[in-house]
Design a protein around this motif. Sequence first.
Motif, PDB file in Angstrom:
ATOM      1  N   ALA A   1      -9.402   8.416 121.066  1.00 51.27           N
ATOM      2  CA  ALA A   1      -8.112   8.664 120.430  1.00 51.27           C
ATOM      3  C   ALA A   1      -7.209   7.443 120.605  1.00 51.27           C
ATOM      4  CB  ALA A   1      -7.448   9.897 121.026  1.00 51.27           C
ATOM      5  N   GLY A   2      -6.529   7.088 119.524  1.00 53.08           N
ATOM      6  CA  GLY A   2      -5.687   5.901 119.517  1.00 53.08           C
ATOM      7  C   GLY A   2      -6.383   4.655 119.029  1.00 53.08           C
ATOM      8  N   GLY A   3      -7.701   4.744 118.893  1.00 51.61           N
ATOM      9  CA  GLY A   3      -8.480   3.601 118.440  1.00 51.61           C
ATOM     10  C   GLY A   3      -8.497   3.447 116.934  1.00 51.61           C
ATOM     11  N   SER A   4      -9.280   2.480 116.477  1.00 49.76           N
ATOM     12  CA  SER A   4      -9.356   2.156 115.055  1.00 49.76           C
ATOM     13  C   SER A   4     -10.800   2.045 114.606  1.00 49.76           C
ATOM     14  CB  SER A   4      -8.652   0.817 114.785  1.00 49.76           C
ATOM     15  OG  SER A   4      -7.286   0.874 115.113  1.00 49.76           O
ATOM     16  N   LEU A   5     -10.987   2.298 113.328  1.00 51.66           N
ATOM     17  CA  LEU A   5     -12.270   2.081 112.665  1.00 51.66           C
ATOM     18  C   LEU A   5     -11.990   1.598 111.255  1.00 51.66           C
ATOM     19  CD1 LEU A   5     -14.489   5.202 113.555  1.00 51.66           C
ATOM     20  CD2 LEU A   5     -14.901   2.834 114.264  1.00 51.66           C
ATOM     21  N   ARG A   6     -12.905   0.814 110.724  1.00 54.37           N
ATOM     22  CA  ARG A   6     -12.825   0.438 109.310  1.00 54.37           C
ATOM     23  C   ARG A   6     -14.096   0.887 108.618  1.00 54.37           C
ATOM     24  NH1 ARG A   6     -12.223  -5.265 105.988  1.00 54.37           N
ATOM     25  NH2 ARG A   6     -14.413  -5.510 106.579  1.00 54.37           N
ATOM     26  N   LEU A   7     -13.921   1.776 107.681  1.00 51.82           N
ATOM     27  CA  LEU A   7     -15.049   2.237 106.879  1.00 51.82           C
ATOM     28  C   LEU A   7     -15.187   1.341 105.648  1.00 51.82           C
ATOM     29  CD1 LEU A   7     -14.437   6.097 106.932  1.00 51.82           C
ATOM     30  CD2 LEU A   7     -15.584   4.641 108.641  1.00 51.82           C
ATOM     31  N   SER A   8     -16.431   1.146 105.250  1.00 45.68           N
ATOM     32  CA  SER A   8     -16.717   0.393 104.034  1.00 45.68           C
ATOM     33  C   SER A   8     -17.557   1.254 103.111  1.00 45.68           C
ATOM     34  CB  SER A   8     -17.485  -0.892 104.364  1.00 45.68           C
ATOM     35  OG  SER A   8     -16.738  -1.739 105.198  1.00 45.68           O
ATOM     36  N   CYS A   9     -17.404   1.025 101.842  1.00 43.87           N
ATOM     37  CA  CYS A   9     -18.211   1.717 100.843  1.00 43.87           C
ATOM     38  C   CYS A   9     -18.615   0.690  99.801  1.00 43.87           C
ATOM     39  CB  CYS A   9     -17.423   2.852 100.212  1.00 43.87           C
ATOM     40  SG  CYS A   9     -18.241   3.643  98.808  1.00 43.87           S
ATOM     41  N   GLU A  10     -19.885   0.377  99.777  1.00 43.74           N
ATOM     42  CA  GLU A  10     -20.390  -0.623  98.837  1.00 43.74           C
ATOM     43  C   GLU A  10     -21.017   0.067  97.642  1.00 43.74           C
ATOM     44  OE1 GLU A  10     -22.881  -3.567 100.575  1.00 43.74           O
ATOM     45  OE2 GLU A  10     -23.134  -4.658  98.690  1.00 43.74           O
TER      46      GLU A  10
ATOM     47  N   LYS B   1      -6.952  10.214 115.732  1.00 44.88           N
ATOM     48  CA  LYS B   1      -6.732  11.432 116.498  1.00 44.88           C
ATOM     49  C   LYS B   1      -8.012  12.266 116.476  1.00 44.88           C
ATOM     50  CE  LYS B   1      -2.027  11.568 114.632  1.00 44.88           C
ATOM     51  NZ  LYS B   1      -1.045  12.385 113.876  1.00 44.88           N
ATOM     52  N   PRO B   2      -8.177  13.137 117.456  1.00 47.04           N
ATOM     53  CA  PRO B   2      -9.373  14.003 117.435  1.00 47.04           C
ATOM     54  C   PRO B   2      -9.503  14.797 116.142  1.00 47.04           C
ATOM     55  CG  PRO B   2      -8.355  14.080 119.590  1.00 47.04           C
ATOM     56  CD  PRO B   2      -7.425  13.284 118.710  1.00 47.04           C
ATOM     57  N   GLU B   3      -8.393  15.159 115.539  1.00 50.19           N
ATOM     58  CA  GLU B   3      -8.457  15.927 114.289  1.00 50.19           C
ATOM     59  C   GLU B   3      -8.901  15.091 113.094  1.00 50.19           C
ATOM     60  OE1 GLU B   3      -5.896  15.730 116.447  1.00 50.19           O
ATOM     61  OE2 GLU B   3      -3.950  15.770 115.378  1.00 50.19           O
ATOM     62  N   ASP B   4      -9.061  13.802 113.280  1.00 48.26           N
ATOM     63  CA  ASP B   4      -9.638  12.960 112.229  1.00 48.26           C
ATOM     64  C   ASP B   4     -11.165  13.008 112.230  1.00 48.26           C
ATOM     65  OD1 ASP B   4      -7.088  10.558 112.980  1.00 48.26           O
ATOM     66  OD2 ASP B   4      -7.156  11.901 111.240  1.00 48.26           O
ATOM     67  N   THR B   5     -11.734  13.666 113.217  1.00 48.44           N
ATOM     68  CA  THR B   5     -13.189  13.791 113.276  1.00 48.44           C
ATOM     69  C   THR B   5     -13.707  14.512 112.040  1.00 48.44           C
ATOM     70  OG1 THR B   5     -13.249  13.785 115.693  1.00 48.44           O
ATOM     71  CG2 THR B   5     -15.099  14.830 114.549  1.00 48.44           C
ATOM     72  N   ALA B   6     -14.634  13.867 111.353  1.00 47.56           N
ATOM     73  CA  ALA B   6     -15.157  14.412 110.093  1.00 47.56           C
ATOM     74  C   ALA B   6     -16.235  13.481 109.569  1.00 47.56           C
ATOM     75  CB  ALA B   6     -14.051  14.548 109.059  1.00 47.56           C
ATOM     76  N   VAL B   7     -16.928  13.958 108.566  1.00 49.29           N
ATOM     77  CA  VAL B   7     -17.765  13.077 107.753  1.00 49.29           C
ATOM     78  C   VAL B   7     -16.886  12.545 106.633  1.00 49.29           C
ATOM     79  CG1 VAL B   7     -19.791  12.882 106.273  1.00 49.29           C
ATOM     80  CG2 VAL B   7     -19.855  14.366 108.303  1.00 49.29           C
TER      81      VAL B   7
END
Length: 129
Positions: free
Chosen positions: A14-23, A87-93
């Motif tokens: 929690a509090g961290g970051s991720l960057r998703l990519s879609c090619e 946040k934990p509530e961002d957990t998802a596919v």
Amino acid sequence: QVQLVESGGGLVQAGGSLRLSCEASGRTFSTYAMGWFRQAPGKEREFAAAISTSGGSTYYAESAKGRFTVSRNNAKNTVYLQMNSLKPEDTAVYYCAAKYIGRVYSDRYYPNEHEYGYWGQGTQVTVSS
């Protein structure tokens, strides 16, 4: 027709970051409006962010505003979702989706999942508390 492949998911605190990519495959990526959606366990799929063909217009779900940023690089056939302050509530596919517009310069965005004709396979994002 376009094929979409997401990447960048993973486990983050929690509090961290991720960057998703879609090619996207194909040579006409710039004529597709793009969207990001997510589906948490036991819940329906919901809208997260959308971007127009040119990238000039973006739109976010209330839960994403101020934390997520959608962008695209048409030269690389890729759309991104930068997610901060997770946040934990961002957990998802997380899924990316494409809607064929047919022209490059369009400023419309589409938050309704039923507008999209093409979907990726999804990437799992897990946020630990």
